[in-house]
Motif scaffolding. Structure first.
Motif, PDB file in Angstrom:
ATOM      1  N   LEU A 275       0.804  -1.226   0.000  1.00  0.00           N
ATOM      2  CA  LEU A 275       0.000   0.000   0.000  1.00  0.00           C
ATOM      3  C   LEU A 275       0.837   1.276   0.000  1.00  0.00           C
ATOM      4  O   LEU A 275       0.396   2.301  -0.515  1.00  0.00           O
ATOM      5  N   THR A 276       2.029   1.228   0.591  1.00  0.00           N
ATOM      6  CA  THR A 276       2.814   2.451   0.778  1.00  0.00           C
ATOM      7  C   THR A 276       4.087   2.507  -0.069  1.00  0.00           C
ATOM      8  O   THR A 276       4.628   3.587  -0.284  1.00  0.00           O
ATOM      9  N   GLY A 277       4.589   1.346  -0.475  1.00  0.00           N
ATOM     10  CA  GLY A 277       5.867   1.307  -1.179  1.00  0.00           C
ATOM     11  C   GLY A 277       7.050   1.556  -0.253  1.00  0.00           C
ATOM     12  O   GLY A 277       8.185   1.707  -0.689  1.00  0.00           O
ATOM     13  N   ALA A 278       6.802   1.591   1.050  1.00  0.00           N
ATOM     14  CA  ALA A 278       7.849   1.865   2.034  1.00  0.00           C
ATOM     15  C   ALA A 278       8.915   0.775   2.030  1.00  0.00           C
ATOM     16  O   ALA A 278       8.638  -0.385   1.730  1.00  0.00           O
ATOM     17  N   GLU A 279      10.121   1.165   2.376  1.00  0.00           N
ATOM     18  CA  GLU A 279      11.198   0.190   2.562  1.00  0.00           C
ATOM     19  C   GLU A 279      10.869  -0.648   3.798  1.00  0.00           C
ATOM     20  O   GLU A 279      10.145  -0.195   4.675  1.00  0.00           O
ATOM     21  N   MET A 280      11.431  -1.852   3.842  1.00  0.00           N
ATOM     22  CA  MET A 280      11.141  -2.744   4.969  1.00  0.00           C
ATOM     23  C   MET A 280      12.426  -3.124   5.698  1.00  0.00           C
ATOM     24  O   MET A 280      13.467  -3.303   5.078  1.00  0.00           O
ATOM     25  N   PHE A 281      12.307  -3.244   7.007  1.00  0.00           N
ATOM     26  CA  PHE A 281      13.411  -3.726   7.832  1.00  0.00           C
ATOM     27  C   PHE A 281      12.834  -4.680   8.873  1.00  0.00           C
ATOM     28  O   PHE A 281      11.917  -4.328   9.614  1.00  0.00           O
ATOM     29  N   ARG A 282      13.376  -5.883   8.915  1.00  0.00           N
ATOM     30  CA  ARG A 282      12.919  -6.886   9.877  1.00  0.00           C
ATOM     31  C   ARG A 282      13.773  -6.804  11.137  1.00  0.00           C
ATOM     32  O   ARG A 282      15.001  -6.901  11.072  1.00  0.00           O
ATOM     33  N   ILE A 283      13.138  -6.610  12.272  1.00  0.00           N
ATOM     34  CA  ILE A 283      13.811  -6.596  13.571  1.00  0.00           C
ATOM     35  C   ILE A 283      13.948  -8.055  14.005  1.00  0.00           C
ATOM     36  O   ILE A 283      12.940  -8.746  14.202  1.00  0.00           O
ATOM     37  N   GLU A 284      15.197  -8.533  14.130  1.00  0.00           N
ATOM     38  CA  GLU A 284      15.434  -9.933  14.490  1.00  0.00           C
ATOM     39  C   GLU A 284      16.413 -10.027  15.647  1.00  0.00           C
ATOM     40  O   GLU A 284      17.467  -9.394  15.624  1.00  0.00           O
TER      41      GLU A 284
ATOM     42  N   TYR B 174      14.290   9.066   6.843  1.00  0.00           N
ATOM     43  CA  TYR B 174      12.888   8.657   6.959  1.00  0.00           C
ATOM     44  C   TYR B 174      12.083   9.681   7.757  1.00  0.00           C
ATOM     45  O   TYR B 174      12.495  10.099   8.834  1.00  0.00           O
ATOM     46  N   GLU B 175      10.930  10.037   7.204  1.00  0.00           N
ATOM     47  CA  GLU B 175      10.026  10.943   7.916  1.00  0.00           C
ATOM     48  C   GLU B 175       8.982  10.160   8.703  1.00  0.00           C
ATOM     49  O   GLU B 175       8.590  10.561   9.787  1.00  0.00           O
ATOM     50  N   ILE B 176       8.523   9.054   8.097  1.00  0.00           N
ATOM     51  CA  ILE B 176       7.491   8.216   8.709  1.00  0.00           C
ATOM     52  C   ILE B 176       8.066   6.819   8.901  1.00  0.00           C
ATOM     53  O   ILE B 176       8.657   6.246   7.986  1.00  0.00           O
ATOM     54  N   ILE B 177       7.878   6.280  10.106  1.00  0.00           N
ATOM     55  CA  ILE B 177       8.339   4.919  10.389  1.00  0.00           C
ATOM     56  C   ILE B 177       7.176   4.139  11.003  1.00  0.00           C
ATOM     57  O   ILE B 177       6.648   4.508  12.054  1.00  0.00           O
ATOM     58  N   TYR B 178       6.769   3.104  10.296  1.00  0.00           N
ATOM     59  CA  TYR B 178       5.770   2.178  10.819  1.00  0.00           C
ATOM     60  C   TYR B 178       6.515   1.173  11.682  1.00  0.00           C
ATOM     61  O   TYR B 178       7.536   0.627  11.260  1.00  0.00           O
ATOM     62  N   ILE B 179       6.018   0.941  12.892  1.00  0.00           N
ATOM     63  CA  ILE B 179       6.641  -0.020  13.805  1.00  0.00           C
ATOM     64  C   ILE B 179       5.634  -1.155  14.022  1.00  0.00           C
ATOM     65  O   ILE B 179       4.568  -0.933  14.594  1.00  0.00           O
ATOM     66  N   GLY B 180       5.979  -2.365  13.567  1.00  0.00           N
ATOM     67  CA  GLY B 180       5.066  -3.497  13.676  1.00  0.00           C
ATOM     68  C   GLY B 180       5.589  -4.572  14.608  1.00  0.00           C
ATOM     69  O   GLY B 180       6.787  -4.831  14.662  1.00  0.00           O
ATOM     70  N   TYR B 181       4.663  -5.210  15.323  1.00  0.00           N
ATOM     71  CA  TYR B 181       5.033  -6.220  16.320  1.00  0.00           C
ATOM     72  C   TYR B 181       3.793  -6.984  16.769  1.00  0.00           C
ATOM     73  O   TYR B 181       2.675  -6.473  16.699  1.00  0.00           O
ATOM     74  N   PRO B 182       4.003  -8.199  17.288  1.00  0.00           N
ATOM     75  CA  PRO B 182       2.896  -8.893  17.944  1.00  0.00           C
ATOM     76  C   PRO B 182       2.761  -8.361  19.379  1.00  0.00           C
ATOM     77  O   PRO B 182       3.748  -7.922  19.968  1.00  0.00           O
ATOM     78  N   ASN B 183       1.556  -8.373  19.913  1.00  0.00           N
ATOM     79  CA  ASN B 183       1.354  -7.956  21.299  1.00  0.00           C
ATOM     80  C   ASN B 183       1.820  -9.096  22.205  1.00  0.00           C
ATOM     81  O   ASN B 183       1.293 -10.206  22.136  1.00  0.00           O
ATOM     82  N   TYR B 184       2.829  -8.822  23.012  1.00  0.00           N
ATOM     83  CA  TYR B 184       3.319  -9.778  24.014  1.00  0.00           C
ATOM     84  C   TYR B 184       3.002  -9.200  25.381  1.00  0.00           C
ATOM     85  O   TYR B 184       3.582  -8.201  25.771  1.00  0.00           O
ATOM     86  N   TRP B 185       2.096  -9.788  26.092  1.00  0.00           N
ATOM     87  CA  TRP B 185       1.725  -9.377  27.446  1.00  0.00           C
ATOM     88  C   TRP B 185       1.512  -7.872  27.554  1.00  0.00           C
ATOM     89  O   TRP B 185       2.148  -7.199  28.357  1.00  0.00           O
ATOM     90  N   ASN B 186       0.632  -7.374  26.706  1.00  0.00           N
ATOM     91  CA  ASN B 186       0.180  -5.988  26.800  1.00  0.00           C
ATOM     92  C   ASN B 186       1.147  -4.963  26.220  1.00  0.00           C
ATOM     93  O   ASN B 186       0.935  -3.776  26.351  1.00  0.00           O
ATOM     94  N   THR B 187       2.252  -5.406  25.613  1.00  0.00           N
ATOM     95  CA  THR B 187       3.191  -4.456  25.015  1.00  0.00           C
ATOM     96  C   THR B 187       3.926  -5.114  23.845  1.00  0.00           C
ATOM     97  O   THR B 187       3.476  -6.112  23.300  1.00  0.00           O
ATOM     98  N   MET B 188       5.076  -4.572  23.510  1.00  0.00           N
ATOM     99  CA  MET B 188       5.881  -5.077  22.389  1.00  0.00           C
ATOM    100  C   MET B 188       6.872  -6.133  22.883  1.00  0.00           C
ATOM    101  O   MET B 188       7.249  -6.122  24.047  1.00  0.00           O
ATOM    102  N   PRO B 189       7.352  -6.993  21.975  1.00  0.00           N
ATOM    103  CA  PRO B 189       8.462  -7.878  22.338  1.00  0.00           C
ATOM    104  C   PRO B 189       9.678  -7.018  22.714  1.00  0.00           C
ATOM    105  O   PRO B 189       9.862  -5.915  22.186  1.00  0.00           O
ATOM    106  N   MET B 190      10.495  -7.527  23.595  1.00  0.00           N
ATOM    107  CA  MET B 190      11.629  -6.743  24.102  1.00  0.00           C
ATOM    108  C   MET B 190      12.617  -6.357  22.999  1.00  0.00           C
ATOM    109  O   MET B 190      13.288  -5.340  23.091  1.00  0.00           O
ATOM    110  N   ALA B 191      12.691  -7.131  21.923  1.00  0.00           N
ATOM    111  CA  ALA B 191      13.571  -6.778  20.803  1.00  0.00           C
ATOM    112  C   ALA B 191      13.149  -5.447  20.172  1.00  0.00           C
ATOM    113  O   ALA B 191      13.990  -4.693  19.683  1.00  0.00           O
ATOM    114  N   VAL B 192      11.861  -5.136  20.207  1.00  0.00           N
ATOM    115  CA  VAL B 192      11.385  -3.859  19.668  1.00  0.00           C
ATOM    116  C   VAL B 192      11.837  -2.718  20.588  1.00  0.00           C
ATOM    117  O   VAL B 192      12.202  -1.643  20.113  1.00  0.00           O
TER     118      VAL B 192
END
Length: 174
Positions: free
Chosen positions: A39-48, A86-104
């Motif tokens: 939808l956005t054409g944004a670049e992607m970066f996987r947090i691992e 980058y002006e806009i950064i989408y931050i994606g993650y699964p919800n782990y116990w009410n927040t983000m995984p610690m890697a985020v």
């Protein structure tokens, strides 16, 4: 046109989906991130994480819960060289116990997001965004943290319209 990045954390393997354990070739957050990319054409970066969690769901949740209890900051495999362009950064993650995984948390603490627009999105099986938006605001106090989008993980592959509405809503606010 503003330069945009999608930084996301996702986990394949055994996952909790619609009340039962299911083997996923691709994590739900990665699925949503790919649709967002379309939808956005944004670049992607996987947090691992350097030390990935187990593919076994029950072992994984024990590991992730222990990291959260210790307020750990797992080492990551890599980072973007910088986020200056980058002006806009989408931050994606699964919800782990009410927040983000610690890697985020590790990722967010690595950079200065002053003046950046952060748009969080998460996948979940009933817990929504939890406190993750508040946590991002605390970690990135000089960023503009927009209203996030919670996507039910079991319907991530069908979330394109939902993502589209969310993106358009962000453009009206911005």
């Amino acid at each position: 046109m503003e330069k945009t990045l999608i930084a996301y954390y996702s986990r394949a393997g055994e996952n909790y989906v619609n009340g039962m354990l299911k083997q996923l070739e691709k994590g739900n957050t990665e699925t949503a991130a790919e649709l967002l990319h379309e939808l956005t054409g944004a670049e992607m970066f996987r947090i691992e994480q350097m030390q990935a969690y187990s593919k076994d769901y029950n072992v994984c949740i024990a590991q992730a819960k222990e990291d959260q209890r210790r307020d750990a900051r797992p080492e990551l495999k890599s980072y973007p060289q910088n986020l200056d362009d980058y002006e806009i950064i989408y931050i994606g993650y699964p919800n782990y116990w009410n927040t983000m995984p610690m890697a985020v948390f590790t990722f967010l603490e690595r950079f200065d997001f002053a003046g950046k627009i952060l748009r969080p999105f998460c996948t979940h099986e009933g817990s929504g965004m939890g406190s993750s938006e508040r946590d991002i605001k605390r970690l990135c106090p000089k960023a503009v943290v927009e209203k996030g989008l919670a996507i039910r993980g079991s319907s991530a592959e069908r979330s394109k319209k939902e993502l589209e509405r969310w993106i358009l809503g962000g453009k009206k606010n911005g």
